[in-house]
Design an enzyme around this catalytic site. Structure first.
Site, PDB file in Angstrom:
ATOM      1  N   GLU A   1      45.580  36.414  41.688  1.00  0.00           N
ATOM      2  CA  GLU A   1      45.095  37.571  42.424  1.00  0.00           C
ATOM      3  C   GLU A   1      43.648  37.373  42.909  1.00  0.00           C
ATOM      4  OE1 GLU A   1      46.582  40.861  42.544  1.00  0.00           O
ATOM      5  OE2 GLU A   1      44.871  41.669  43.655  1.00  0.00           O
ATOM      6  N   ASP A   2      42.776  36.890  42.037  1.00  0.00           N
ATOM      7  CA  ASP A   2      41.346  36.931  42.334  1.00  0.00           C
ATOM      8  C   ASP A   2      40.693  35.588  42.631  1.00  0.00           C
ATOM      9  OD1 ASP A   2      41.310  39.664  42.050  1.00  0.00           O
ATOM     10  OD2 ASP A   2      40.958  39.578  39.894  1.00  0.00           O
TER      11      ASP A   2
END
Ligand code: MN
Length: 733
Positions: A82-83
């Site tokens: 995700e990041d």
């Protein structure tokens, strides 16, 4: 709100090493931690801490749940897709497909929005994805719960609006999942944190109220613990005992939901006793009930009957000294573990045992009964509420592990054992309603065929057909069940409505015949007054009943007009004469086994009818007399008795019988009795009535003809239903 302390890597490994010792497992976790730290390097959380600290805390919460090494590794890695620029493929290469898949699944769930302004269908679809993920691999949800818990613990750094949105989502989606999985430690904390952000004022008010009486309550509990400890020590039982406090949200929830006052909830003093064996639990319960008065109806045995999330415990409520009420929970250490950590405790990682995620998942499905057997779906019509809809969705999705396809390749997920009808309703309600056949993998199959993953299913439909009641016997999804039931209920109403005019006309005719104006007696006011008497809810049901003759139109007239018809001797005579005319002389329908022909007749004392238990008596010169076996005249006979049998049933044959009706005396009683007899299609030969002036009762004797015992029993039952009748008996001559 208590400040939560952030944990360190050392804390995580201290927790991990309590139950994982294998060097390769520890190495895997360490590698995942270092990899995640490097990837998140430079990223900061709103709290000002490095982003990686979030991953550390999530891993720590997972370690506290005693999950396996891969799950902890995935906990460290859960935000890298995700990041950061890491891909699933890279994780697969760096670690293994299992870890990569866990991280990917957590990432996908993270992207779901449960409180957007979009339509409910969209939200429901997102819930559904979440549940599918859980049904596939419960570890994904454990990681997600740990992630959410830490985010909730650090929510103070988010802007107020986001706080509220996240808190609402937590309360609506994640806390219930934690509950379903039996992880009450996480559920309670999520609830209290959400409560704090959603309604801070109320949160503080309750916290304050809890505080004010705390010292007093603690003293009561201390005293009770000491007393019970003495009691159990005396009996040589091993135990731990402690007081426990309810979490704030559960207090709030009880107040709102059950309309309880604050003191009612807080006055409950709660004690928990943890012991060694199941038997000890019952022993302890016995000693406590012997020493203190239990409140009736409050004993709950969740040991014998565990809750659907596997929770086990004995609960009882007792009255202590000074009339104080104590809730006591009694359970074993293992049950206590499961009560706190549910699924995680039951399937906690054990080093050395062969671990298989798929086996575990299957076990969970079997053990957590809601996974496959969700509460029965009660909404039976199309416009079910959103919550009912969700329930159905949950059930049908939780269970889903059959994936079948439409010819165009659309995947339809179904529970085990689902059939083409379930499939059809999943595709579209109308497809379900009009389904007449199914082609599975190019072969025509019956509609109750069990589908399997990979089946390509084509539903054949036909206009103007409808679902069959039989389908309810084999469909598996709630969706199909409720749609079928709704359709059938609608048809039933339509069918009834068709008969209404006929019933209406019958009632009007009957009223006119008695000299009443139908319009005057069939208005709403009159009809409303009689529904309950005839056990119907509305005029449709009443007229329908009249039309199909389950409701007697005469009785309806009488109820409506409050009058009974005067006795009409001619009618009475007509009934009786009709019987005379129908009388058919015939053979008696009895034979003696092994004897071709024999002069036989029925005993006039007991008048047997077809179906009675009978016996023959060989007379001198008059052949065989057939009597009921319980005929008083037969009781003293020892000799000359002979076995007799009824011939095949013959609808033409009739038997004389006598019945006697004892009733309270009233007007028009005889008419009602005669009507009841004539409705049973039993010709009457003779009727006589005698009134007993002392008891004000009437005895009506009727001689009539009957086909068989069954018809007689029905007639007697019907006569018993006539107003004022006390008893009906079959008489001898
Ligand atoms: Mn996260």
């Amino acid at each position: 709100m208590a400040e939560t302390v952030s944990v360190t890597m050392d804390d995580v490994f201290r927790e991990v090493e309590k139950y994982i010792q294998r060097p390769e497992s520890i190495a895997l976790i360490r590698r995942a931690a270092e990899y995640a730290e490097k990837k998140h390097e430079g990223q900061m959380r709103k709290s000002g801490e490095p982003y990686f600290s979030h991953a550390v805390n999530v891993a720590y919460i997972l370690a506290e749940l005693n999950v396996g090494p891969s799950t902890i590794a995935a906990g460290f890695l859960h935000d890298v897709i995700e990041d950061t620029d890491v891909t699933k493929e890279e994780l697969e290469k760096e670690f293994d497909p299992e870890i990569a898949e866990l991280v990917e699944a957590v990432t996908k769930i993270g992207a779901l929005k449960f409180h957007s302004k979009d339509d409910p269908e969209y939200q429901a679809a997102n819930h559904r994805k979440l549940f599918i993920a859980m049904a596939r691999d419960v570890r994904v949800i454990l990681i997600k719960l740990a992630d959410r818990l830490h985010n909730m613990r650090t929510l103070q750094y988010q802007p107020p609006e986001k706080q509220k949105r996240i808190a609402a989502e937590t309360l609506d989606v994640y806390a219930p999942i934690a509950h379903r999985l039996g992880i009450s430690a996480i559920k309670n904390e999520l609830e209290d944190l959400s409560f704090y952000y959603l309604d801070r004022e109320e949160y503080y008010r309750i916290a304050h109220l809890v505080d004010t009486k705390k010292a007093e309550r603690d003293e009561y509990i201390r005293q009770m613990i000491s007393d019970i400890s003495d009691l159990l020590t005396e009996h040589g039982i091993e135990f731990r005992i402690f007081g426990r406090s309810k979490h704030l949200y559960s207090i709030y929830h009880k107040m709102v939901d059950r309309h309880k006052r604050f003191d009612e909830i807080l006055d409950l003093l709660a004690i928990r006793i943890v012991t060694k064996t199941e038997l000890n639990c019952y022993e302890i319960l016995g000693y406590i009930h012997a020493a203190y008065r239990p409140i009736p109806g409050r004993l709950k045995d969740y040991i014998a009957v565990p809750k659907t999330n596997m929770y086990q415990s004995l609960h009882t409520t007792i009255i202590g000294d000074a009339g104080k009420i104590f809730e006591v929970q009694i359970r074993t250490e293992e049950m206590d573990e499961i009560a706190e950590r549910g699924v995680a405790a039951h399937w906690r990682y054990k080093e050395g045992s062969k671990y298989d995620a798929r086996v575990e998942q299957k076990e969970i499905e079997e053990r957590l009964s809601w996974f496959r057997d969700f509460a029965a779906f009660t909404g039976e019509n199309e416009n079910t509420s959103a919550s009912e809809y969700m329930e159905t969705l949950q059930r049908d999705v939780f269970e889903a592990n059959v994936y079948a396809m439409t010819p165009k390749g659309r995947v339809i997920d179904l529970p085990n054992g689902a059939t083409p009808i379930d499939f059809a309703y999943r595709v579209h309600t109308d497809v379900g309603h009009t389904a007449v056949g199914a082609i599975v993998n190019d072969a025509m199959v019956p509609l109750n065929t069990e589908l399997h993953t990979g089946d390509v299913v084509q539903i054949k439909t036909m206009k103007n057909t409808g679902p069959s009641e039989d389908w309810l016997k084999f469909v598996k999804t709630n969706q199909a069940k409720s749609k079928i039931k709704a359709y059938l209920a609608r048809k039933e109403t339509e069918r009834k409505a068709e008969k209404v005019p006929a019933g209406e006309k019958m009632l009007a005719d009957e009223l006119r015949k008695r000299g009443f104006d139908p319009s005057e007696y069939t208005d709403k006011k009159h009809l409303d007054g009689i529904y309950s008497h005839f056990n119907v809810a509305n005029s449709t049901d009443l007229y329908y009943g009249i039309a199909v003759r389950t409701i007697n139109v005469t009785s309806v007239c009488e109820k409506l007009t409050n009058q009974k018809r005067p006795v009409n001797d001619e009618t009475l005579a007509a009934f009786i004469n009709r019987g005379e005319k129908k009388r058919i002389p015939s053979r008696i329908g009895v034979y003696v086994p092994g004897i071709e022909s024999m002069k036989m007749s029925l005993g006039q004392c007991c008048l047997p009818v077809y179906g009675d238990d009978i016996v023959g008596y060989v007379t001198k010169g008059e052949g065989v007399k057939v009597h009921r076996r319980d005929c008083p005249n037969m009781a003293k006979m020892q000799q000359r008795l002979i076995d007799v049998r009824w011939e095949e049933e013959d609808n033409e044959r009739m038997y004389d019988t006598n019945i006697s009706v004892l009733s309270h005396d009233r007007s028009f009683l005889l008419t009602d009795i005669v009507t009841a007899v004539s409705q049973s299609k039993a010709p009457m030969l003779k009727v006589s009535a005698a009134v007993n002036q002392e008891t004000l009762t009437t005895t009506i004797r009727i001689k009539l003809q009957i086909h068989d015992l069954e018809q007689l029993h029905i007639l007697i039952a019907n006569l018993r239903k006539v107003d004022s009748v006390i008893d009906v008996i079959r008489e001898s001559n």
